[in-house]
Design a protein around this motif. Structure first.
Motif, short mmCIF file in Angstrom:
data_model
loop_
_atom_site.label_atom_id
_atom_site.label_comp_id
_atom_site.label_asym_id
_atom_site.label_seq_id
_atom_site.Cartn_x
_atom_site.Cartn_y
_atom_site.Cartn_z
N GLY A 118 21.29 26.29 -9.77
CA GLY A 118 20.43 26.39 -10.96
C GLY A 118 19.16 27.18 -10.72
O GLY A 118 18.29 27.21 -11.58
N HIS A 119 19.05 27.86 -9.56
CA HIS A 119 17.85 28.68 -9.35
C HIS A 119 17.95 29.97 -10.14
O HIS A 119 19.04 30.50 -10.38
CB HIS A 119 17.59 28.94 -7.86
N ILE A 120 16.79 30.43 -10.56
CA ILE A 120 16.67 31.79 -11.10
C ILE A 120 15.55 32.47 -10.32
O ILE A 120 14.69 31.80 -9.76
CB ILE A 120 16.35 31.81 -12.61
N PHE A 165 13.50 27.98 -6.70
CA PHE A 165 14.59 27.09 -6.30
C PHE A 165 14.27 25.65 -6.68
O PHE A 165 13.10 25.25 -6.73
CB PHE A 165 14.82 27.20 -4.79
N PRO A 166 15.30 24.84 -6.93
CA PRO A 166 15.09 23.44 -7.32
C PRO A 166 14.22 22.70 -6.30
O PRO A 166 14.48 22.78 -5.10
CB PRO A 166 16.49 22.85 -7.35
N HIS A 204 11.29 23.28 -5.25
CA HIS A 204 10.27 24.04 -4.50
C HIS A 204 8.97 24.05 -5.31
O HIS A 204 9.00 24.25 -6.53
CB HIS A 204 10.75 25.47 -4.25
N PRO A 205 7.83 23.88 -4.63
CA PRO A 205 6.55 23.83 -5.37
C PRO A 205 6.25 25.07 -6.20
O PRO A 205 5.53 24.96 -7.21
CB PRO A 205 5.49 23.65 -4.27
N VAL A 206 6.77 26.24 -5.85
CA VAL A 206 6.41 27.44 -6.63
C VAL A 206 6.93 27.39 -8.06
O VAL A 206 6.46 28.14 -8.91
CB VAL A 206 6.84 28.77 -5.97
N VAL A 207 7.86 26.48 -8.34
CA VAL A 207 8.31 26.40 -9.75
C VAL A 207 7.18 25.92 -10.65
O VAL A 207 7.21 26.12 -11.86
CB VAL A 207 9.56 25.48 -9.94
N ASN A 208 6.16 25.30 -10.05
CA ASN A 208 5.04 24.80 -10.85
C ASN A 208 3.84 25.75 -10.88
O ASN A 208 2.81 25.42 -11.48
CB ASN A 208 4.58 23.44 -10.31
N GLU A 209 3.96 26.90 -10.25
CA GLU A 209 2.85 27.86 -10.26
C GLU A 209 2.56 28.29 -11.71
O GLU A 209 3.46 28.76 -12.40
CB GLU A 209 3.22 29.08 -9.41
N ASN A 210 1.31 28.11 -12.13
CA ASN A 210 1.02 28.46 -13.52
C ASN A 210 -0.18 29.40 -13.70
O ASN A 210 -0.66 29.58 -14.81
CB ASN A 210 0.85 27.20 -14.38
N GLN A 211 -0.65 29.96 -12.57
CA GLN A 211 -1.77 30.91 -12.65
C GLN A 211 -1.33 32.32 -12.23
O GLN A 211 -1.59 33.28 -12.94
CB GLN A 211 -2.91 30.46 -11.72
N ASP A 266 10.35 29.89 2.68
CA ASP A 266 11.37 28.92 3.09
C ASP A 266 12.46 28.81 2.04
O ASP A 266 12.86 27.72 1.64
CB ASP A 266 10.72 27.55 3.32
N SER A 267 12.93 29.97 1.57
CA SER A 267 14.01 29.95 0.58
C SER A 267 15.25 29.27 1.15
O SER A 267 15.67 29.59 2.27
CB SER A 267 14.37 31.38 0.17
#
Ligand code: 6PG
Length: 324
Positions: free
Chosen positions: A224-226, A230-231, A233-240, A248-249
């Motif tokens: 389900g990654h795009i 990746f599921p 991983h903290p970068v999915v929450n990056e909002n700035q 560490d993919s």
């Protein structure tokens, strides 16, 4: 614009509740009232062809949670990869013509993976001659931090399979700076995007203030990654940030840069190309709805603020949807 791709398409548009890959595509035929709401650029030109039916109300947990309603979502299920590639080429070529006419530029974002092969028909007649390639500006939604001539490079993949076959000006193809670290490459890419926004090449979303790309062409991993989001991983929450990095993919190679969700979700159009049985579990989770917002796959976090998301799929990829 040529219509041969639409004429040869054996795609079926379907409401989510109607999707049953075990039925023949004719069983997915919807009433004329629903067919009338098809975008004209994707409508079948002949009633004798396989039906194209809109997804009118696909579940979107992220959108539901945020109360957003402007997103338009559609699902297309193709009988054959050839048909998917033909339809994707037609869709892309028509958006190219629209944006080139409207503002003299077409900003296209690529991923790696099987998506690149699915673009092959754009580099063939009639699109090779019909598309105004001089208006294209090409970006990557994610890139592996490796030299541009490395076998793992998404740039190399796109260059070998697609970009080398079409006359896009070289200075309008924006590869990462492969001399930099992952942190440096992400920062450098964001700086270059900001300059292109200033120059008027990339638009800005009036909703989010983030860059608004005309079309993102992306794949989705079996998890389900795009992009390189990746599921878990903290970068999915990056909002700035517009562009960030991972070191560490879970999918090699480990170091990558990636667009963030605020940028992805500001897109005018996203074509998500998802094929094969290996994707069926993630497709089922993404399209069946009802999940808790804390348990979303990255693909479920795609929620366009003011844009169109189209899933280009095949029957194996949607094979688990019949159980919903
Ligand atoms: O850098 C990458 O690893 C790719 O950009 C990746 O995000 C890809 O798009 C998906 O994994 C889907 O790939 P497939 O379509 O080949 O499964």
């Amino acid at each position: 614009m040529p219509t041969s791709a639409a004429a040869s398409a054996t795609a079926a548009w379907a409401t989510l509740s109607s999707v049953n890959p075990r039925r023949s595509s004719s069983a997915l035929r919807l009433p004329p009232s629903l067919r009338r709401s098809l975008p004209s650029r994707l409508s079948s030109s002949s009633p004798s062809r396989s039906p194209l039916v809109p997804v009118s109300a696909m579940a979107s947990p992220a959108a539901a949670a945020s109360g957003e309603t402007a997103s338009r979502k559609k699902l297309i299920i193709f009988d054959a990869e050839e048909d998917l590639a033909a339809s994707l080429a037609k869709y892309t070529a028509e958006l190219s013509a629209k944006f080139a006419a409207e503002r003299g530029a077409f900003t296209v974002v690529l991923s790696g993976g099987s998506l690149v092969k699915a673009l092959r028909k754009l580099a063939e007649p009639p699109y090779l001659e019909a598309v105004d390639w001089s208006k294209w500006h090409v970006f990557w939604v994610d890139e592996r931090v490796v030299p541009k001539d490395h076998a793992d490079s998404n740039y190399k993949l796109a260059s070998d399979e697609f970009l080398s076959k079409v006359p896009i000006p070289a200075d309008q193809v924006y590869a990462i700076n492969d001399a930099l670290s992952s942190e440096g490459a992400a920062e450098d890419y964001e700086t270059r995007l900001k300059q292109l926004v200033k120059d008027g090449v990339i638009e800005t979303s009036t909703v989010s203030g983030f860059p608004k790309f005309d079309l993102m062409l992306m794949g989705m991993g079996p998890d389900g990654h795009i992009a390189s989001l990746f599921p878990g991983h903290p970068v999915v929450n990056e909002n700035q940030k517009w562009v960030t990095f991972v070191k560490d993919s879970p999918k090699p190679p480990p170091e990558r840069i990636t667009f963030t969700f605020p940028v992805i979700n500001s897109s005018a159009h996203i074509a998500l190309v998802v094929t094969g049985a290996g994707k069926a579990g993630a497709v089922h989770k993404a399209l069946s709805g009802g999940q808790k917002t804390s348990d979303l796959l990255p693909v479920e976090m795609v929620s366009l603020q003011d844009g169109e998301l189209i899933w280009f799929t095949d029957k194996p990829a949607v094979s688990m949807l019949s159980s919903i």
